[in-house]
Design a protein around this motif. Structure first.
Motif, short mmCIF file in Angstrom:
data_model
loop_
_atom_site.label_atom_id
_atom_site.label_comp_id
_atom_site.label_asym_id
_atom_site.label_seq_id
_atom_site.Cartn_x
_atom_site.Cartn_y
_atom_site.Cartn_z
N SER A 17 0.79 -1.14 0.02
CA SER A 17 0.13 -0.05 -0.16
C SER A 17 0.86 1.29 -0.05
O SER A 17 0.42 2.34 -0.57
N TYR A 39 0.22 4.04 -2.63
CA TYR A 39 -0.07 5.44 -2.21
C TYR A 39 0.98 6.51 -2.94
O TYR A 39 0.43 7.42 -3.33
N SER A 87 -5.55 -0.60 10.71
CA SER A 87 -4.32 -0.07 9.89
C SER A 87 -4.44 1.29 9.97
O SER A 87 -4.72 1.91 8.91
N GLN A 142 -2.79 2.85 6.71
CA GLN A 142 -3.54 3.08 5.64
C GLN A 142 -4.68 4.08 5.74
O GLN A 142 -5.03 4.91 4.57
N ASN A 190 -5.30 6.99 3.10
CA ASN A 190 -6.76 7.46 2.82
C ASN A 190 -7.25 8.79 2.98
O ASN A 190 -7.68 9.36 1.96
#
Length: 642
Positions: free
Chosen positions: A430, A434, A499, A502, A506
């Motif tokens: 991720s 990202y 998480s 994350q 986001n």
């Protein structure tokens, strides 16, 4: 403080504020601000203190030692306080007290010993109420009235309208007018003087961990394992060898301590801010000792990127903008804007990856700061390809693969000096998703928003041009991983518990993306017949604010620190308030008897803007910053008469 002035006892301070863990080890604890005098505080998990152990204060002691010992009131005058004069006793202050008093004397000579730096509260611990935001389904709605909201105009809050030729200096944006790097340093102290104010190793560990917890997910430009290898090696050096260490490494350490301190959950925002500013001053001094204006390295630029973000969070946006200009020049001078396969083909794969990540961080910072400041972007020349940032090498390095090219070229970078692989979770896919997603978005935003707005030009030439551009944004949005784009409340709640890394990615992605879509939808071009798309602008603004509400709900300390996130929310609420204030006559003459209050979208937008105003009024940050934001929003709300 004058360059030649030392503390009043004639020696440079070696004592400094530190951070200690809470005594209760039964629940996760956040370090609190404490004063260190002499040796470093030990961090223990013991819930029962040793018998007769003296309880330490949870803040720096500014009174003289005699008054502290006798538990009497001290007026903190120099060279002797009034109480010591009456007692005819020797009046001595701790080195931290002398350090702070010396800095305050430089600003206000008549109040030496009693002045303290202005409070800059950074975080409120009260959680915002969960906000449920649902874009209404397609229903018959009245025609919205257009209004002049051209996004190319100057920011009503950030930019000064005073011309540059005016003889009276004025901050261009932000309200912090003090020098951002308090001068605690003498002209001959050199690096040993900076090394002398390092926190204890236990305290440094806490701050570094906080940095990788709160900052690294959003700006993952530092390879954690390699950093810790250098970090542990540095701390293992004897004092005399630390004095001749690489000053750029010391600068990077101190700015990480400063950033970590900003995110520490502390009961005293003033002292947290003061300690963080002390650390960033040490970082800047170490950079100066490295001659960073004529020399540059990856570490130099990493430290400079973090200093820029620190200054923004510390209410020094003007200083951050100016300092960022030097950063961009140094990045160009290093060739970070060039494809590593072209400019340095013999570098290890690890070094190439690091250069790409660092350039992305510079590009990201420059692009999205210029979106807020409406000034020209400067990281505009590059041939580094987004798809050149691959996953394979980072996965090998994070798993400690012995045969990687980096391990062969530089065995010490992933050696036994580094913590074991169990100390770190593997680098997640991720992170690269990202980085690549933000990179793609920054490239698009730079050309479609930053460049035209910097010249006060319309963003689109006609209605079809805007429709095509919005479609391009949404198409790019659909290509991104769902974990970055989702705004579903239950999914966000699960990310918060499973998480947080994350979750941070986001929230920052959604906030940046929908803010830019709002800017496009609200833009106008009179000559091309482009008017504000009221529905599109309000829906995009609500999507951006939903990220802000989630941030406030699940990460309240972080939400109180990040200036860029707060200011995007301010501009989104301001845009909504202006649109809503113009809707008194928005209804078509063919729909008599209806009012804006009958439109669900307008009512939900009004509620979101009102809630944002309440949060910004309570949220941390410099008091003058909060006051100005809320006053601007309340003025805009005065035009809403329904």
């Amino acid at each position: 403080m004058d360059a030649e002035t030392r503390t009043s006892n004639g020696h440079h301070p070696h004592s400094h504020p530190t951070l200690v863990k809470a005594a209760d080890a039964s629940t996760p604890t956040s370090p609190s601000i404490s004063h260190h005098n002499g040796s470093h505080d030990a961090l223990t998990n013991s819930s029962t203190p040793p018998p007769r152990k003296k309880q330490k204060r949870n803040k720096p002691t500014l009174s003289c030692e005699e008054c502290v010992e006798r538990k009497t009131k001290c007026d903190r005058s120099r060279p002797q306080c009034l109480a010591c004069i009456k007692r005819q006793s020797e009046c001595r202050y701790s080195q931290v007290a002398n350090l702070i008093a010396s800095a305050d004397r430089g600003a206000t000579r008549n109040s030496a010993g009693r002045s303290r730096k202005s409070s800059k509260p950074l975080g409120e611990e009260t959680h915002a109420l969960p906000i449920q935001i649902q874009i209404p389904a397609q229903v018959p709605r009245p025609q919205y009235r257009s209004l002049s909201l051209s996004s190319a105009g100057s920011s009503p809050f950030l930019l000064s309208n005073i011309p540059y030729s005016n003889h009276t200096p004025s901050p261009f944006f932000g309200l912090g007018s003090e020098h951002p790097f308090a001068n605690y340093w003498t002209s001959r102290g050199g690096l040993p003087e900076v090394i002398g104010v390092l926190p204890g190793k236990e305290q440094a560990d806490i701050l570094v961990a906080k940095y990788f917890d709160a900052v690294d997910p959003v700006y993952p430009m530092i390879h954690r394992r390699n950093f810790y290898a250098d970090y542990e090696r540095f701390w293992s050096l004897p004092p005399q060898e630390k004095f001749i260490a690489d000053p750029v490494l010391v600068a990077l350490h101190f700015v990480i301590y400063a950033m970590g301190t900003q995110f520490i959950n502390s009961p005293s925002d003033q002292e947290r801010s003061q300690i963080a500013e002390f650390y960033v001053s040490a970082s800047q001094q170490a950079l100066r000792l490295s001659s960073y204006l004529s020399r540059a390295s990856v570490r130099t630029l990493q430290a400079m990127v973090l200093i820029c973000y620190f200054l923004m969070n510390d209410n020094h946006a003007s200083d951050a903008w100016a300092f960022g200009g030097v950063l961009i020049r140094q990045a160009y001078a290093m060739g970070l804007h060039r494809d590593p396969d072209i400019i340095c083909p013999r570098c290890s794969l690890s070094d190439k990856q690091q250069r790409r990540k660092l350039w992305q961080a510079v590009l990201f910072q420059d692009t999205f700061l210029t979106v807020l400041l409406k000034l020209p972007p400067t990281a505009t020349f590059s041939d580094v390809r987004v798809d050149s940032l691959t996953d394979e090498l980072d996965n090998m390095l994070s798993n400690g693969a012995a045969g990687t090219p980096d391990a062969i070229a530089n065995p010490m970078s992933i050696s036994n000096i580094a913590p074991s692989s169990d100390a770190f979770p593997p680098y997640e896919l991720s992170d690269r998703q990202y980085i690549r997603s933000m990179w793609h978005m920054a490239n698009l935003v730079q050309g479609t928003v930053c460049k035209p707005r910097s010249l006060n030009n319309p963003l689109t030439s006609c209605s079809q041009d805007r429709a095509d551009l919005i479609h391009q944004y949404l198409e790019l949005h659909d290509s991104f991983p769902s974990v970055l784009t989702t705004s579903d409340d239950s999914t966000i709640r699960n990310l918060a518990s499973s998480s947080p890394r994350q979750l941070r990615q986001n929230l920052f992605f959604r906030s940046n993306f929908w803010h830019c879509v709002m800017v496009l939808q609200a833009d106008e071009n009179e000559s091309g017949g482009v008017v504000c798309d009221v529905k599109g602008a309000l829906e995009a603004a609500r999507m951006a604010l939903k990220a802000f509400f989630h941030f406030r709900e699940y990460l309240p300390v972080d939400a109180g620190v990040w200036w860029v996130f707060q200011h995007r929310a301010f501009e989104e609420a301001l845009c909504m308030a202006k649109i809503l204030g113009a809707q008194e006559q928005a209804l078509s003459p063919n729909t008599p008897g209806l009012s804006p209050a009958s439109d669900p979208l307008l009512m939900m937008a009004k509620e979101d803007a009102r809630r944002t105003l309440e949060i910004l009024d309570l949220m941390g940050g410099a008091p003058e910053m909060r006051k100005t934001r809320t006053e601007v929003l309340r003025t805009a709300f005065a035009d809403i008469n329904w």
